[in-house]
Design a protein around this motif. Structure first.
Motif, PDB file in Angstrom:
ATOM      1  N   ALA A 219       4.251 -18.281   6.017  1.00  0.00           N
ATOM      2  CA  ALA A 219       2.972 -18.029   7.039  1.00  0.00           C
ATOM      3  C   ALA A 219       2.107 -17.111   6.684  1.00  0.00           C
ATOM      4  CB  ALA A 219       3.668 -17.429   8.418  1.00  0.00           C
ATOM      5  N   ASP A 220       0.972 -16.833   7.049  1.00  0.00           N
ATOM      6  CA  ASP A 220      -0.058 -16.049   6.338  1.00  0.00           C
ATOM      7  C   ASP A 220       0.243 -14.482   7.114  1.00  0.00           C
ATOM      8  OD1 ASP A 220      -1.781 -14.559   5.019  1.00  0.00           O
ATOM      9  OD2 ASP A 220      -3.596 -15.766   6.216  1.00  0.00           O
ATOM     10  N   ARG A 221       1.284 -13.771   6.821  1.00  0.00           N
ATOM     11  CA  ARG A 221       1.463 -12.459   7.724  1.00  0.00           C
ATOM     12  C   ARG A 221       1.422 -11.451   6.631  1.00  0.00           C
ATOM     13  NH1 ARG A 221       2.302 -12.624  13.169  1.00  0.00           N
ATOM     14  NH2 ARG A 221       3.254 -10.731  12.980  1.00  0.00           N
ATOM     15  N   PRO A 222       0.885 -10.302   7.255  1.00  0.00           N
ATOM     16  CA  PRO A 222       0.965  -9.288   6.499  1.00  0.00           C
ATOM     17  C   PRO A 222       2.422  -8.778   6.188  1.00  0.00           C
ATOM     18  CG  PRO A 222       0.673  -8.566   8.757  1.00  0.00           C
ATOM     19  CD  PRO A 222       0.654 -10.208   8.670  1.00  0.00           C
ATOM     20  N   VAL A 223       2.613  -7.831   5.252  1.00  0.00           N
ATOM     21  CA  VAL A 223       3.915  -7.162   5.103  1.00  0.00           C
ATOM     22  C   VAL A 223       4.278  -6.414   6.188  1.00  0.00           C
ATOM     23  CG1 VAL A 223       5.388  -5.609   3.747  1.00  0.00           C
ATOM     24  CG2 VAL A 223       3.915  -7.279   2.567  1.00  0.00           C
ATOM     25  N   GLU A 224       5.080  -6.292   6.978  1.00  0.00           N
ATOM     26  CA  GLU A 224       5.673  -5.569   7.980  1.00  0.00           C
ATOM     27  C   GLU A 224       6.810  -4.728   7.894  1.00  0.00           C
ATOM     28  OE1 GLU A 224       3.248  -8.083  11.644  1.00  0.00           O
ATOM     29  OE2 GLU A 224       4.762  -9.206  10.480  1.00  0.00           O
ATOM     30  N   ASP A 417      11.764  -6.586  13.171  1.00  0.00           N
ATOM     31  CA  ASP A 417      11.851  -4.998  13.309  1.00  0.00           C
ATOM     32  C   ASP A 417      12.784  -4.688  14.623  1.00  0.00           C
ATOM     33  OD1 ASP A 417       9.823  -5.933  15.011  1.00  0.00           O
ATOM     34  OD2 ASP A 417       9.029  -3.975  15.231  1.00  0.00           O
ATOM     35  N   LEU A 418      12.720  -5.507  15.806  1.00  0.00           N
ATOM     36  CA  LEU A 418      13.178  -5.008  16.791  1.00  0.00           C
ATOM     37  C   LEU A 418      14.782  -5.639  16.854  1.00  0.00           C
ATOM     38  CD1 LEU A 418      10.844  -5.979  19.665  1.00  0.00           C
ATOM     39  CD2 LEU A 418      11.234  -3.737  18.592  1.00  0.00           C
ATOM     40  N   ALA A 419      14.988  -6.668  16.190  1.00  0.00           N
ATOM     41  CA  ALA A 419      16.593  -7.143  15.953  1.00  0.00           C
ATOM     42  C   ALA A 419      17.244  -6.151  14.993  1.00  0.00           C
ATOM     43  CB  ALA A 419      16.460  -8.531  15.159  1.00  0.00           C
ATOM     44  N   LEU A 420      16.302  -5.653  14.365  1.00  0.00           N
ATOM     45  CA  LEU A 420      17.131  -4.837  12.860  1.00  0.00           C
ATOM     46  C   LEU A 420      17.512  -3.492  13.663  1.00  0.00           C
ATOM     47  CD1 LEU A 420      15.322  -5.756   9.572  1.00  0.00           C
ATOM     48  CD2 LEU A 420      17.993  -5.981  10.224  1.00  0.00           C
ATOM     49  N   ARG A 421      16.437  -2.920  14.524  1.00  0.00           N
ATOM     50  CA  ARG A 421      16.535  -1.571  15.034  1.00  0.00           C
ATOM     51  C   ARG A 421      17.641  -1.796  16.168  1.00  0.00           C
ATOM     52  NH1 ARG A 421      11.314   0.041  18.487  1.00  0.00           N
ATOM     53  NH2 ARG A 421      10.366  -0.290  16.254  1.00  0.00           N
ATOM     54  N   ALA A 422      17.960  -2.774  16.899  1.00  0.00           N
ATOM     55  CA  ALA A 422      19.238  -2.868  17.831  1.00  0.00           C
ATOM     56  C   ALA A 422      20.614  -2.949  16.851  1.00  0.00           C
ATOM     57  CB  ALA A 422      19.121  -4.318  18.864  1.00  0.00           C
ATOM     58  N   ALA A 423      20.441  -3.634  15.861  1.00  0.00           N
ATOM     59  CA  ALA A 423      21.554  -3.778  15.091  1.00  0.00           C
ATOM     60  C   ALA A 423      21.888  -2.374  14.433  1.00  0.00           C
ATOM     61  CB  ALA A 423      21.520  -4.736  13.725  1.00  0.00           C
TER      62      ALA A 423
END
Lengths: 439, 70
Positions: A219-224, A417-423
């Protein structure tokens, strides 16, 4: 200790322990020591400088044939270039030390391999690692390396993460480049990190992002980047997946989810509609696409496959196109229903597997008092999620002493980001942890 | 017209066996005798999964999920 001394110690430990574990199929000793020397000289820097890692052997590693867990691929010429994700990790300073065992052609949930022997669960060597990224789970769980890469088509990162008690991330479909890896099911293949800490897999994930012109599905996504916000405060709206995800599981698998839910302040349950049909659709598409990929090998060299892989692939070759098309249309419908849930919640929790790691060679399992076939049911809770490409952080949880279990923290597309933050919150609260196995 | 919400039963073993006998040569595949039973077993599992999918009514405006972007 210099990086070179540390890598030498890592290689020695692998050589001492791995013969009884079955995690590695190749070591990249010379290049690892050379790379470590470059780190010591300051020629290689970056957030992962000196971190050893290893990759499932479906990743291209320059100088090695890309086995993908098979016998047939041993005849392939050595890869001339590392896979994109390996290049990204090494650009961030990490050091590749070897290639890892896996289920044949990634069509596997057990970690057993007829050609290389099984990868063994580091917490109990008589038990399965789960698959197909079995060596990736074993190597991390045993602390041979703190970071491994795996692939996940229907659960192959999340299952061994659960059975081996390590953290894993299956990113959003299309997020990370798949170029330079041996495919299985183009519609569902994902790649991602596994490791001993949330910060470790987040750092690796951040380093691996970036556009790769060689991957036409990316996918054409920026680095986040996720690492800067990993410890961010603020409410997360968390719910538990009910219905399908609360049935056909051992009580301890559901207890692991409850523990995570309480720690994250989950406020209720949501139902992913028609999850059983989602799993069925993923099953049909996987069999058909996998068979199409391997048809020539099945025509000419079928006897050289692992029988368990071969028989499923030959059956998959006979699937009428109509069945696949309906499954792909259902996929569109299901995606829309599930995405609507994320208007109300940020994260959904579900078990990674219905039970703890079974014994090697085991073929059935007792769940809810019923005996069920093992292989097809290991991925019961992972398939309906990867089917629509949602990102998942898989965290190891022990609701009671004994072998670990896993919890999937499922987010909306692109919200790794949210999944990792909860982890990370679960890790800080002591609910999720990846203690190295005593070997 | 949309798919009709009628139950779709998975094909029985005889139908799947006949399907396999016809399709394997069409695909250039040959199964050794010892492989036939497990292949049929796998085909039955796939057919049962497919029945569950075929059974679900979808409006004809629902397009397949994969997408090609040139």
């Amino acid at each position: 200790m210099s990086a070179r001394e540390a890598i030498a110690a890592t290689l020695s430990r692998i050589e001492a322990i791995d013969p009884g574990l079955g995690a590695f199929t190749a070591l990249t000793r010379e290049r690892a020591l050379a790379r470590a020397g470059a780190v010591d000289r300051g020629e290689v820097t970056g957030p992962l400088a000196g971190t050893p890692f290893a990759v499932k052997n479906l990743f291209d590693v320059a100088g090695l044939p890309t086995l993908a867990g098979s016998r047939i691929n041993r005849e392939r010429p050595p890869a001339t270039r590392d896979a994109f994700l390996i290049r990204q990790l090494e650009a961030a300073g990490a050091i590749l030390v070897g290639a890892l065992n896996m289920g044949e052609y990634a069509y596997d949930f057990t970690g057993e391999n007829i050609h290389d022997g099984p990868s063994r669960n580091p917490h109990d060597l008589t038990r399965m690692t789960g698959g197909s990224s079995g060596g990736s789970g074993a190597a991390a769980g045993a602390g041979l390396v703190p970071l491994t890469l795996g692939s996940d088509t229907n659960g192959s990162i999340r299952v061994p993460s659960a059975f081996c008690g390590v953290f894993g991330l299956k990113p959003t479909f299309g997020r990370l480049s798949r170029a330079g890896t041996f495919p299985f099911v183009a519609s569902f293949d994902h790649l991602g990190p596994m490791g001993l800490s949330v910060a470790g897999i987040a750092a690796a994930y951040d380093a691996m992002q970036g556009r790769d012109a060689d991957d036409h599905w990316q996918a054409d996504r920026p680095v986040e980047p996720t690492l800067p916000g990993l410890d961010a405060e603020g409410d997360l709206r968390v719910a538990v997946a009910g219905g399908y995800f609360a049935r056909n599981a051992a009580p301890e698998a559901l207890a692991a989810v409850r523990l995570a839910a309480e720690a994250l302040g989950a406020t209720g349950t949501v139902e992913l509609p028609e999850a059983a049909r989602a799993r069925a659709s993923a099953y049909v598409i996987s069999a058909a696409e996998g068979a199409a990929l391997h048809l020539d090998r099945l025509r000419t060299r079928a006897a050289e496959f692992d029988p368990a892989t071969r028989d499923r692939l030959i059956a998959g070759a006979m699937i009428p196109a109509i069945w696949v098309q309906k499954a792909q249309r259902f996929r569109r419908w299901y995606r829309e229903q599930v995405l609507a849930l994320f208007e109300e919640v940020d994260l959904i929790l579900a078990p990674s597997t219905p039970f703890r790691a079974p014994r090697l060679g085991q073929t059935t399992m007792i769940v809810d008092g019923r005996e069920i076939p093992l292989r097809p049911n290991i991925g019961l809770f992972t398939q309906p999620i990867s089917f629509i490409g949602l990102p998942v952080a898989a965290v190891p949880v022990r609701p009671e002493p004994g072998l670990p279990l896993g919890v999937q923290i499922i987010a909306a597309p692109w919200r790794e980001d949210l999944a990792l933050r909860a982890a990370r919150r679960l890790e800080r609260a002591g609910i999720a942890a990846a203690p190295v196995a005593a070997l | 017209m949309p798919d009709l919400p009628h139950p779709v039963a998975p094909p029985d073993e005889a139908v799947l066996r006949a399907h396999a006998a016809a399709v394997l040569p069409l695909l250039g595949l040959a199964a050794e005798p010892a492989w036939e039973a497990p292949i049929l077993q796998n085909l039955q599992v796939i057919a049962a999964a497919a029945a569950l999918v075929l059974d679900f009514p979808l409006d004809e405006t629902v397009e397949p999920a994969p997408r090609f972007e040139p």
